[in-house]
Design an enzyme around this catalytic site. Structure first.
Site, PDB file in Angstrom:
ATOM      1  N   LYS A 138      19.981   9.247  -1.063  1.00 31.86           N
ATOM      2  CA  LYS A 138      20.214  10.283  -0.069  1.00 31.86           C
ATOM      3  C   LYS A 138      21.666  10.254   0.357  1.00 31.86           C
ATOM      4  O   LYS A 138      22.268   9.169   0.312  1.00 31.86           O
ATOM      5  CB  LYS A 138      19.291  10.157   1.144  1.00 31.86           C
ATOM      6  CG  LYS A 138      19.073   8.736   1.705  1.00 31.86           C
ATOM      7  CD  LYS A 138      20.206   7.903   2.248  1.00 31.86           C
ATOM      8  CE  LYS A 138      21.110   8.369   3.320  1.00 31.86           C
ATOM      9  NZ  LYS A 138      22.084   7.323   3.772  1.00 31.86           N
ATOM     10  N   TYR A 224      18.365  11.167   8.222  1.00 35.78           N
ATOM     11  CA  TYR A 224      17.154  10.473   8.679  1.00 35.78           C
ATOM     12  C   TYR A 224      16.515  11.227   9.849  1.00 35.78           C
ATOM     13  O   TYR A 224      15.290  11.278   9.972  1.00 35.78           O
ATOM     14  CB  TYR A 224      17.484   9.042   9.133  1.00 35.78           C
ATOM     15  CG  TYR A 224      17.773   8.089   8.006  1.00 35.78           C
ATOM     16  CD1 TYR A 224      16.743   7.561   7.232  1.00 35.78           C
ATOM     17  CD2 TYR A 224      19.073   7.690   7.716  1.00 35.78           C
ATOM     18  CE1 TYR A 224      17.008   6.678   6.195  1.00 35.78           C
ATOM     19  CE2 TYR A 224      19.346   6.811   6.683  1.00 35.78           C
ATOM     20  CZ  TYR A 224      18.308   6.313   5.920  1.00 35.78           C
ATOM     21  OH  TYR A 224      18.570   5.436   4.895  1.00 35.78           O
TER      22      TYR A 224
END
Ligand code: NDP
Length: 373
Positions: A138, A224
């Site tokens: 990510k 996140y």
């Protein structure tokens, strides 16, 4: 994965987790269908920095369905150290120039991209063209257009793509997803998610370089918060407003330092998130009509814990679970590759976050105006 399959996956998973010791790896959902011990799949790590060194390589030592079979590095000195430590063949050692010749290496089934963000798209597409399945860290890309190109390249070459969203393999995070799915405390009203750390004073760090990082705290930690708001509601946000605060114009001259944003969800829920490279925060709070849930810390490799409330009364403690998220993530992908089952953290899942990030930066560019996603 279609929402229904994902729901049944979560249901199956929770039944499995109840029945298995928490020290065990993910229950092998397809175990009954596989008659003999299946071959472990070989993973090559691309980029031997902190995350590869401290988390992924150690996790691969205890993994049951995959192992570290190759490395790709631009730092000559690391080659012999890694080969000696993990027993990697010389023939399975690559650099960024000869990377494409990995295509002819049968020891490598999966390529795991652990490079600075701006290199994710290029190496995912090159790995796909080499016929290798891909896990990409990510944020999957710098923007949604790149993310889509990565998905297209994997489809065109018949390989699977997964994003390094390890929290989907953490039991307490899975509990938050189940609360969104089952809604025992009624509709979801509000989500607060925070993920931030103080980045230190190395001005040469790629995370402070726009060309390599694509952005600052939003790209690295804000993702996140976006993930958390999405899995805590089980819905896709429809609009966003974002605000930036900058206190250190020297260190953060190229990338964002602290960003706060609000998202609207179709079911009426609202979220507020903060990410930063200049403070510490690690928390997820979900407010339901008749209760709440809290994870604090919410994103750590180990130690995620929290509570569930009915009204204001704690009714359940989400105890720390001693699982290895990365091991579960990689084993889960390896089993999926073997059995032809798409990753629960697919490229499409990564793309949804990239669309939110694109909209977030559009909102910042317009001074915080509401932007539809
Ligand atoms: P590091 O800086 O520690 O490592 C990156 C590695 O990439 C370097 O060591 C180097 O490896 C390679 N590299 C190639 N080109 C460059 C370049 N121009 N500048 C710097 N490094 C280069 O980063 P991290 O390991 O912390 O992060 C890597 C990726 O993993 C990021 O996308 C990050 O977001 C993600 N990540 C995900 C986490 C998670 O929990 N899912 C946690 C931490 C990071 P070599 O010398 O071998 O060529």
């Amino acid at each position: 994965m279609p929402q229904n399959s994902r729901r049944s996956f979560l249901k199956d998973l929770s039944v499995g987790l109840g029945a298995f010791s928490i020290a065990n790896p993910l229950p092998d959902l397809a175990a009954e269908a596989v008659p003999k011990t299946p071959r472990k799949l070989g993973i090559a790590l691309v980029g031997l920095g902190n995350y590869s060194t401290k988390q992924l390589a150690p996790a691969l030592e205890s993994a049951t369905d995959c192992y570290l079979s190759g490395i790709v590095t631009g730092t000559k000195d690391k080659e012999s150290v890694w080969r000696a430590k993990y027993g990697i063949k010389k023939a399975n050692t690559y650099n960024y120039e000869n990377f494409d010749s990995i295509a002819s290496n049968d020891d490598i089934d999966i390529v795991y991209i652990v490079l600075p963000n701006s290199m994710h798209a290029e190496y995912t597409i090159r790995a796909a063209k080499a016929g290798k399945h891909v896990i990409c860290e990510k944020p999957m890309a710098l923007n949604a257009a790149e993310g889509q190109a990565m998905i297209d390249a994997c489809k065109a070459n018949g390989v699977m793509l997964s994003i390094g969203y390890r929290l989907h393999f953490d039991p307490n995070t899975i509990e938050i997803m189940k609360l969104a799915e089952e809604r025992p405390y009624g509709p979801i009203k509000y989500v607060q998610s925070e993920a931030a750390f103080a980045i230190g004073n190395n001005l040469d760090a790629w995370r402070l370089n726009r060309e390599l990082a694509g952005g600052g705290a939003v790209m690295d930690m804000g993702i996140y918060c976006i993930q958390a708001a999405r899995y805590a509601t089980g819905e896709e946000p429809i609009a966003i407003r974002a605000q930036e605060t900058k206190t250190d114009w020297g260190k953060f001259k190229e990338v964002d330092e602290t960003v706060t944003w609000q998202m609207e969800f179709p079911g009426g829920a609202y979220s507020n998130s903060t990410t930063s490279y200049n403070l510490r925060a690690n928390r997820l709070y979900v407010s339901y009509a008749q209760g709440a849930a809290l994870l604090e810390p919410a994103t750590k490799y180990t130690g995620i814990k929290g509570r569930v409330f009915r009204g204001q009364n704690p009714v359940r403690t989400l105890e720390v679970q001693t699982v290895n998220q990365q091991e579960r993530q990689m084993d889960g992908f390896a089993r999926g590759v073997r059995e032809g089952i798409p990753s629960i953290v697919s490229g499409e899942e990564g793309l949804r976050d990239m669309k939110v990030i694109d909209a977030l930066y559009r909102s910042l560019a317009t001074g915080g105006k509401r932007v539809e996603i």
